[in-house]
Scaffold this motif. Structure first.
Motif, PDB file in Angstrom:
ATOM      1  N   ASN A   1     -13.348   3.828   7.263  1.00  0.00           N
ATOM      2  CA  ASN A   1     -12.674   4.072   8.537  1.00  0.00           C
ATOM      3  C   ASN A   1     -13.657   4.221   9.691  1.00  0.00           C
TER       4      ASN A   1
ATOM      5  N   TYR B   1      -6.063   1.285  -2.075  1.00  0.00           N
ATOM      6  CA  TYR B   1      -5.566   1.956  -0.872  1.00  0.00           C
ATOM      7  C   TYR B   1      -5.941   1.175   0.392  1.00  0.00           C
TER       8      TYR B   1
ATOM      9  N   SER C   1      -3.884  -2.091   0.523  1.00  0.00           N
ATOM     10  CA  SER C   1      -2.456  -1.888   0.826  1.00  0.00           C
ATOM     11  C   SER C   1      -2.258  -1.387   2.252  1.00  0.00           C
ATOM     12  N   SER C   2      -3.187  -0.595   2.773  1.00  0.00           N
ATOM     13  CA  SER C   2      -3.014  -0.082   4.133  1.00  0.00           C
ATOM     14  C   SER C   2      -3.121  -1.190   5.183  1.00  0.00           C
TER      15      SER C   2
END
Length: 101
Positions: A4, A55, A58-59
């Motif tokens: 991120n 994760y 999919s995000s």
């Protein structure tokens, strides 16, 4: 640096969502190396294994591999699934990123 933090930075980041068992993904490896060689510090190229990082994939609604997503400042500037030739990748990056002086 976390994923991120990376995609939210001012540095443009090209993320290659791939799988080890995927033939087209293996074709992208030399293309990404060529792109990195041509662009140098203009862009950071990161590979994300969808099987090891479900994760992250999919995000970003990654449904097929390879999927390439170009981020800058947390925004998706461009995305495409499938094999993309190096000259097209270089053009996409040069057309979409904002270089901070």
């Amino acid at each position: 640096m976390t994923f991120n933090e990376l995609i939210n930075s001012d540095q443009p980041v090209l993320v290659d969502f791939f799988a080890t068992w995927c033939g087209p993904c293996q074709m992208m490896q030399p293309i990404l190396q060529d792109t990195a060689r041509q662009l140098g510090d203009k862009v950071k190229i990161v590979k994300v294994d969808v099987d090891k990082n479900p994760y992250a994939s999919s995000s970003f609604q990654v449904r097929g591999v390879p999927t390439l997503i170009l981020f800058q400042g947390g925004k998706v500037l461009w995305r495409q699934s499938g094999v993309v030739p190096a000259h097209q990748l270089v053009k996409v990056i040069e057309d979409n990123v904002t270089v901070k002086a």
